[in-house]
Design a protein around this motif. Structure first.
Motif, PDB file in Angstrom:
ATOM      1  N   HIS A  25       0.855  -1.190   0.000  1.00 25.50           N
ATOM      2  CA  HIS A  25       0.000   0.000   0.000  1.00 25.50           C
ATOM      3  C   HIS A  25       0.898   1.250   0.000  1.00 25.50           C
ATOM      4  O   HIS A  25       1.990   1.226   0.581  1.00 25.50           O
ATOM      5  N   PRO A  26       0.454   2.338  -0.625  1.00 22.82           N
ATOM      6  CA  PRO A  26       1.300   3.541  -0.681  1.00 22.82           C
ATOM      7  C   PRO A  26       1.798   4.000   0.686  1.00 22.82           C
ATOM      8  O   PRO A  26       2.969   4.397   0.817  1.00 22.82           O
ATOM      9  N   ILE A  27       0.965   3.949   1.702  1.00 25.76           N
ATOM     10  CA  ILE A  27       1.370   4.448   3.025  1.00 25.76           C
ATOM     11  C   ILE A  27       2.412   3.525   3.656  1.00 25.76           C
ATOM     12  O   ILE A  27       3.323   3.988   4.353  1.00 25.76           O
ATOM     13  N   THR A  28       2.319   2.237   3.431  1.00 32.22           N
ATOM     14  CA  THR A  28       3.209   1.282   4.104  1.00 32.22           C
ATOM     15  C   THR A  28       4.400   0.865   3.246  1.00 32.22           C
ATOM     16  O   THR A  28       5.292   0.172   3.743  1.00 32.22           O
ATOM     17  N   ASP A  29       4.388   1.258   1.986  1.00 35.73           N
ATOM     18  CA  ASP A  29       5.469   0.849   1.085  1.00 35.73           C
ATOM     19  C   ASP A  29       5.983   1.980   0.198  1.00 35.73           C
ATOM     20  O   ASP A  29       7.055   1.844  -0.398  1.00 35.73           O
ATOM     21  N   GLY A  30       5.200   3.034   0.047  1.00 37.74           N
ATOM     22  CA  GLY A  30       5.597   4.128  -0.852  1.00 37.74           C
ATOM     23  C   GLY A  30       5.391   3.803  -2.311  1.00 37.74           C
ATOM     24  O   GLY A  30       5.762   4.604  -3.178  1.00 37.74           O
ATOM     25  N   VAL A 119       5.062  12.196  20.857  1.00 36.18           N
ATOM     26  CA  VAL A 119       4.076  11.252  20.314  1.00 36.18           C
ATOM     27  C   VAL A 119       4.830  10.306  19.384  1.00 36.18           C
ATOM     28  O   VAL A 119       5.740  10.731  18.662  1.00 36.18           O
ATOM     29  N   LEU A 120       4.452   9.046  19.438  1.00 37.80           N
ATOM     30  CA  LEU A 120       5.102   8.004  18.645  1.00 37.80           C
ATOM     31  C   LEU A 120       4.135   7.591  17.534  1.00 37.80           C
ATOM     32  O   LEU A 120       2.983   7.217  17.814  1.00 37.80           O
ATOM     33  N   ILE A 121       4.629   7.687  16.292  1.00 38.02           N
ATOM     34  CA  ILE A 121       3.782   7.477  15.110  1.00 38.02           C
ATOM     35  C   ILE A 121       4.414   6.419  14.225  1.00 38.02           C
ATOM     36  O   ILE A 121       5.631   6.420  14.023  1.00 38.02           O
ATOM     37  N   ASP A 122       3.595   5.531  13.648  1.00 36.03           N
ATOM     38  CA  ASP A 122       4.122   4.622  12.624  1.00 36.03           C
ATOM     39  C   ASP A 122       3.038   4.346  11.584  1.00 36.03           C
ATOM     40  O   ASP A 122       1.869   4.692  11.778  1.00 36.03           O
ATOM     41  N   ASP A 123       3.452   3.708  10.495  1.00 35.43           N
ATOM     42  CA  ASP A 123       2.491   3.407   9.436  1.00 35.43           C
ATOM     43  C   ASP A 123       1.590   2.244   9.835  1.00 35.43           C
ATOM     44  O   ASP A 123       0.383   2.288   9.643  1.00 35.43           O
ATOM     45  N   VAL A 124       2.185   1.174  10.375  1.00 33.85           N
ATOM     46  CA  VAL A 124       1.401  -0.033  10.660  1.00 33.85           C
ATOM     47  C   VAL A 124       1.919  -0.689  11.927  1.00 33.85           C
ATOM     48  O   VAL A 124       3.107  -0.619  12.247  1.00 33.85           O
ATOM     49  N   CYS A 125       0.999  -1.302  12.665  1.00 33.64           N
ATOM     50  CA  CYS A 125       1.373  -2.160  13.789  1.00 33.64           C
ATOM     51  C   CYS A 125       0.814  -3.551  13.500  1.00 33.64           C
ATOM     52  O   CYS A 125      -0.385  -3.705  13.273  1.00 33.64           O
ATOM     53  N   SER A 126       1.720  -4.540  13.482  1.00 36.44           N
ATOM     54  CA  SER A 126       1.289  -5.918  13.204  1.00 36.44           C
ATOM     55  C   SER A 126       1.626  -6.807  14.399  1.00 36.44           C
ATOM     56  O   SER A 126       0.777  -7.082  15.235  1.00 36.44           O
ATOM     57  N   ILE A 152      -2.483   2.058  10.384  1.00 37.22           N
ATOM     58  CA  ILE A 152      -3.135   0.767  10.137  1.00 37.22           C
ATOM     59  C   ILE A 152      -2.753  -0.224  11.231  1.00 37.22           C
ATOM     60  O   ILE A 152      -1.567  -0.411  11.527  1.00 37.22           O
ATOM     61  N   GLY A 153      -3.746  -0.857  11.831  1.00 37.12           N
ATOM     62  CA  GLY A 153      -3.497  -1.926  12.792  1.00 37.12           C
ATOM     63  C   GLY A 153      -3.949  -3.251  12.214  1.00 37.12           C
ATOM     64  O   GLY A 153      -4.999  -3.326  11.562  1.00 37.12           O
ATOM     65  N   ARG A 154      -3.129  -4.280  12.415  1.00 38.88           N
ATOM     66  CA  ARG A 154      -3.559  -5.633  12.030  1.00 38.88           C
ATOM     67  C   ARG A 154      -3.148  -6.576  13.152  1.00 38.88           C
ATOM     68  O   ARG A 154      -2.115  -6.372  13.782  1.00 38.88           O
ATOM     69  N   PRO A 162      -1.895   1.804  25.419  1.00 36.47           N
ATOM     70  CA  PRO A 162      -2.850   1.993  24.315  1.00 36.47           C
ATOM     71  C   PRO A 162      -2.177   2.506  23.048  1.00 36.47           C
ATOM     72  O   PRO A 162      -1.195   3.233  23.105  1.00 36.47           O
ATOM     73  N   CYS A 163      -2.721   2.078  21.927  1.00 33.24           N
ATOM     74  CA  CYS A 163      -2.249   2.553  20.627  1.00 33.24           C
ATOM     75  C   CYS A 163      -3.481   2.910  19.795  1.00 33.24           C
ATOM     76  O   CYS A 163      -4.373   2.073  19.618  1.00 33.24           O
ATOM     77  N   LYS A 164      -3.525   4.144  19.311  1.00 32.93           N
ATOM     78  CA  LYS A 164      -4.651   4.562  18.467  1.00 32.93           C
ATOM     79  C   LYS A 164      -4.379   4.085  17.038  1.00 32.93           C
ATOM     80  O   LYS A 164      -3.305   4.345  16.494  1.00 32.93           O
TER      81      LYS A 164
END
Ligand SMILES: O=P(O)(O)OC[C@H]1O[C@H](OP(=O)(O)OP(=O)(O)O)[C@H](O)[C@@H]1O
Ligand SMILES: Nc1nc2[nH]cnc2c(=O)[nH]1
Length: 183
Positions: A25-30, A119-126, A152-154, A162-164
């Motif tokens: 996906h563009p957000i997780t891979d560019g 604040v800690l930000i990332d594209d995806v949490c798996s 994106i959370g999976r 907690p993680c939003k």
């Protein structure tokens, strides 16, 4: 609010990395390309959901946290720290181990110190392996974490706090399904 993100995820391809169903996906891979409107949608949503009061640094991990962090930094004027996958050997650098579903490596935190509120930000949490490593590094330097947020959370990883997640997805061998949204 998250129409572009949801539509693009539900039409994204899935490939195998070992046994792992890896969506592209563009957000997780560019790739294939990042639409400014999608970045804006995510930036505006993060500004709404994050607790940014008193926050002096946004922390992201290379590579695929960077464009999200830049978007948020430009919208909020809060400086950005990029956790790198190589060492700079600077005073105060903290190294932590990262394990994901398909990789292992070291992460190096610079530029955050005792008393910083981040604040800690990332594209995806798996598996949560990356966020756990980053939270450990921030704890070691004595920083306070105001909020953690991923696009994106999976899965149902436990990162110890907690993680939003703007959206939650289920990934099968042939498709991605959005099963929940934060807003
Ligand atoms: O919850 P986890 O199982 O830790 O997976 C999430 C991490 O996986 C990806 O990073 P990756 O290490 O593949 O590197 P990249 O950002 O450089 O592509 C992604 O950007 C997250 O940081
Ligand atoms: N692009 C992408 N990045 C990930 N990081 C962890 N899981 C995934 C995934 O399925 N796709």
């Amino acid at each position: 609010m998250l129409e572009r993100l949801i539509h693009s995820l539900e039409t994204s391809p899935v490939m195998k990395r070992g046994d792992y169903n890896y969506f592209i996906h563009p957000i997780t891979d560019g790739v294939p390309l990042l639409e400014p409107a999608l970045l804006r949608e995510i930036g505006c949503t993060m500004v709404r959901v994050l607790d940014l009061s008193g926050v002096d640094k946004i922390v992201v991990c290379e590579a695929m946290g960077i464009h999200i962090g830049v978007t948020l930094s430009l919208m909020t004027d809060i400086p950005l720290v990029v956790v790198r996958k190589r060492s700079y050997g600077l005073p105060g650098e903290v190294a932590v181990h990262q394990t994901t579903a398909y990789s292992k490596g070291e992460l190096y935190l610079n530029g955050v110190g005792a008393g910083d509120r981040v604040v800690l930000i990332d594209d995806v949490c798996s598996t949560g392996g990356t966020l756990r490593a980053l939270i450990s590094a921030l704890g070691q330097v004595g920083a306070g974490i105001a909020d953690v947020c991923v696009v994106i959370g999976r899965g149902d990883a436990d990162i110890g706090r907690p993680c939003k997640m703007l959206v939650r997805v289920e990934v099968s061998p042939d498709r991605v399904r959005v099963v929940d949204t934060y807003l």
